[in-house]
Design an enzyme around this catalytic site. Structure first.
Site, PDB file in Angstrom:
ATOM      1  N   ASN A 184       0.772  -1.256   0.000  1.00  0.00           N
ATOM      2  CA  ASN A 184       0.000   0.000   0.000  1.00  0.00           C
ATOM      3  C   ASN A 184       0.798   1.298   0.000  1.00  0.00           C
ATOM      4  OD1 ASN A 184      -2.098  -1.892   2.076  1.00  0.00           O
ATOM      5  ND2 ASN A 184      -2.672  -1.301   0.020  1.00  0.00           N
ATOM      6  N   TYR A 186       3.579   2.154   1.790  1.00  0.00           N
ATOM      7  CA  TYR A 186       4.368   2.518   2.976  1.00  0.00           C
ATOM      8  C   TYR A 186       5.834   2.097   2.783  1.00  0.00           C
ATOM      9  CZ  TYR A 186      -0.175   3.726   4.776  1.00  0.00           C
ATOM     10  OH  TYR A 186      -1.407   4.330   4.925  1.00  0.00           O
TER      11      TYR A 186
HETATM   12  C1  LIG Z   1     -10.465   3.348   6.847  1.00  0.00           C
HETATM   13  C2  LIG Z   1      -9.491   2.386   6.268  1.00  0.00           C
HETATM   14  C3  LIG Z   1      -8.239   2.258   6.855  1.00  0.00           C
HETATM   15  C4  LIG Z   1      -7.297   1.368   6.342  1.00  0.00           C
HETATM   16  N1  LIG Z   1      -6.096   1.208   6.995  1.00  0.00           N
HETATM   17  C5  LIG Z   1      -5.253   0.215   6.612  1.00  0.00           C
HETATM   18  C6  LIG Z   1      -4.107  -0.104   7.389  1.00  0.00           C
HETATM   19  O1  LIG Z   1      -3.834   0.468   8.459  1.00  0.00           O
HETATM   20  N2  LIG Z   1      -3.302  -1.086   6.950  1.00  0.00           N
HETATM   21  C7  LIG Z   1      -3.564  -1.782   5.793  1.00  0.00           C
HETATM   22  O2  LIG Z   1      -2.800  -2.667   5.431  1.00  0.00           O
HETATM   23  N3  LIG Z   1      -4.668  -1.505   5.041  1.00  0.00           N
HETATM   24  C8  LIG Z   1      -5.517  -0.550   5.441  1.00  0.00           C
HETATM   25  N4  LIG Z   1      -6.676  -0.321   4.725  1.00  0.00           N
HETATM   26  C9  LIG Z   1      -6.976  -1.117   3.539  1.00  0.00           C
HETATM   27  C10 LIG Z   1      -7.888  -2.275   3.876  1.00  0.00           C
HETATM   28  O3  LIG Z   1      -7.226  -3.229   4.705  1.00  0.00           O
HETATM   29  C11 LIG Z   1      -8.370  -2.987   2.597  1.00  0.00           C
HETATM   30  O4  LIG Z   1      -7.255  -3.394   1.855  1.00  0.00           O
HETATM   31  C12 LIG Z   1      -9.249  -2.119   1.712  1.00  0.00           C
HETATM   32  O5  LIG Z   1     -10.221  -1.426   2.446  1.00  0.00           O
HETATM   33  C13 LIG Z   1      -9.974  -2.988   0.681  1.00  0.00           C
HETATM   34  O6  LIG Z   1     -10.703  -4.015   1.340  1.00  0.00           O
HETATM   35  P1  LIG Z   1     -12.303  -4.002   1.352  1.00  0.00           P
HETATM   36  O7  LIG Z   1     -12.712  -4.072  -0.081  1.00  0.00           O
HETATM   37  O8  LIG Z   1     -12.703  -5.223   2.136  1.00  0.00           O
HETATM   38  O9  LIG Z   1     -12.745  -2.737   1.991  1.00  0.00           O
HETATM   39  C14 LIG Z   1      -7.615   0.591   5.209  1.00  0.00           C
HETATM   40  C15 LIG Z   1      -8.873   0.720   4.617  1.00  0.00           C
HETATM   41  C16 LIG Z   1      -9.821   1.594   5.136  1.00  0.00           C
HETATM   42  C17 LIG Z   1     -11.179   1.668   4.496  1.00  0.00           C
END
Ligand SMILES: Cc1cc2nc3c(=O)[nH]c(=O)nc-3n(C[C@H](O)[C@H](O)[C@H](O)COP(=O)(O)O)c2cc1C
Length: 367
Positions: A184, A186
């Site tokens: 992502n 980082y």
């Molecule tokens: C509010 C929010 C915060 C997130 N923070 C992180 C994080 O701290 N670490 C991480 O690896 N991904 C983070 N993500 C990404 C999610 O883990 C995930 O990859 C992304 O939301 C897509 O998954 P979904 O389709 O189930 O929402 C975050 C996503 C959202 C919506």
């Protein structure tokens, strides 16, 4: 709902630890810690609901790892000393009380840090301004700063920060497992990314060199926590500041990345894409989860990306995934596994929860 969801409720063993089903909460940064990075009561209540709602595992938000350059956001929690580690204890107890596996995600923000109470400047693999703009819902504004190119000595400190934080997460806070955030956009992913890493030393150049920091971090964490603690790495192509990024050498890069992480002794790999089931590269080609399984056949594969689409979640188990991780769908349905087993309808995700700031809201705790 007439899909057969029974496959989602089969247990799985990851490095000796039984996870009761295939549904995990994905990591989500919610900036609800104290200013000095201690987990709060609100966080305990927030995380506990997911375990009570039946998730087999809960991965925390990204936790920063040192008192130098790792912090990314104001009110982000840390694991950098005993005080911060102790503050996680009630969160971990709340998750484990309902039989879910508690996984700490450790992260270093590197060049896309938006706020850091220990430093006024950022570091990255090279002094290149990150793409994109800071995230407003984490109090950010405008472009990211141009980072300083991190020195060899500072790289060693980064690795130590991950290893010592992992030891605190397991030994003090009581977590069951560690996830190293290599995805992502980082710091660890900045090293992997060709345009962000133009170094000419052993940390840059070939894909094998660019993945090295992930491998060194994994080995150092393993050494500190021992053979019996599940240790995983999260990997993605897309980034919070560059959603559409693709690895230049496509499937060959996937082979190097996943193969070398497997060789370094990982227990699980967590892959994420916008839609987990889509081809990772060319149309018609394999998904990222399929490629991860292919090149790391002994690791458990956690897959993420729009898997609140339950048809797709079930199908993912036949496409390389062992565990599905759910983010937005879990915010909307903290009891998603229970709902599935009772054949209740799932609620749609409402983005209002995350605005204007992404902190944990009282309405969620009442859900
Ligand atoms: C509010 C929010 C915060 C997130 N923070 C992180 C994080 O701290 N670490 C991480 O690896 N991904 C983070 N993500 C990404 C999610 O883990 C995930 O990859 C992304 O939301 C897509 O998954 P979904 O389709 O189930 O929402 C975050 C996503 C959202 C919506």
């Amino acid at each position: 709902m007439d899909i057969d969801t029974s496959a989602l409720f089969a247990p799985i063993v990851i490095n000796g630890h039984t996870v009761k089903n295939r549904l995990s909460v994905a990591p989500m940064t919610r900036i609800t810690a104290t200013e000095d990075g201690r987990a709060t009561e609100t966080m305990t209540r927030y995380y506990e609901r997911f375990a009570r709602g039946g998730f087999g595992a809960v991965i925390t938000e990204g936790i920063y790892t040192d008192q130098a350059f790792s912090q990314g956001y104001v009110h982000q929690p840390g694991m950098t000393d005993e005080v911060q580690a102790n503050a996680w204890k009630p969160v971990v107890s709340g998750i484990r009380a309902h039989g879910a596996l508690a996984i700490a995600q450790l992260m270093h923000a590197g060049a896309i840090s938006q706020s850091n109470r220990f430093r006024d400047t950022t570091v990255g693999p090279s002094a290149i301004q990150p793409k994109g703009e800071q995230m407003a819902f984490y109090h950010g504004k405008g472009r990211y700063a141009v980072p300083a190119a991190i020195s060899d000595e500072q790289i060693a400190d980064v690795v130590t920060g991950f290893a010592e934080s992992a030891a605190r997460a397991i030994g003090i806070a009581g977590f069951d497992a560690i996830e190293i955030h290599g995805a992502n956009g980082y710091l660890l992913d900045q090293f992997l990314t060709d345009y962000a890493n133009t170094r000419s030393d052993r940390w840059g150049g070939t894909t094998q060199n660019r993945v090295r920091l992930i491998l060194e971090t994994l080995k150092a964490v393993r050494e500190k926590v021992g053979a019996e603690v599940p240790v995983g790495v999260r990997i993605s192509q897309g980034k919070v500041n560059d959603y559409g990024h693709k690895w230049a050498d496509s499937e060959r890069d996937a082979e190097i990345v996943f193969g070398s992480i497997a060789d370094a002794g990982v227990d699980f790999i967590h892959v994420t894409d916008f839609e987990a089931w889509q081809p990772a590269f060319a149309p018609g080609g394999p998904s990222l989860m399929r490629l991860a399984k292919q090149h790391a056949p002994k690791a458990a594969i956690l897959a993420n990306g729009s898997l609140h689409n339950i048809d797709r979640a079930v199908a993912a188990l036949d496409d390389g995934a062992d565990v599905l991780t759910i983010a937005r769908g879990a915010l909307a349905n903290p009891d998603l596994p229970r709902r599935l087993s009772e054949r209740a309808t799932l609620r749609d995700f409402d983005p209002v929860i995350l605005g204007p700031i992404a902190n944990i809201k009282d309405v969620e705790l009442a859900m």
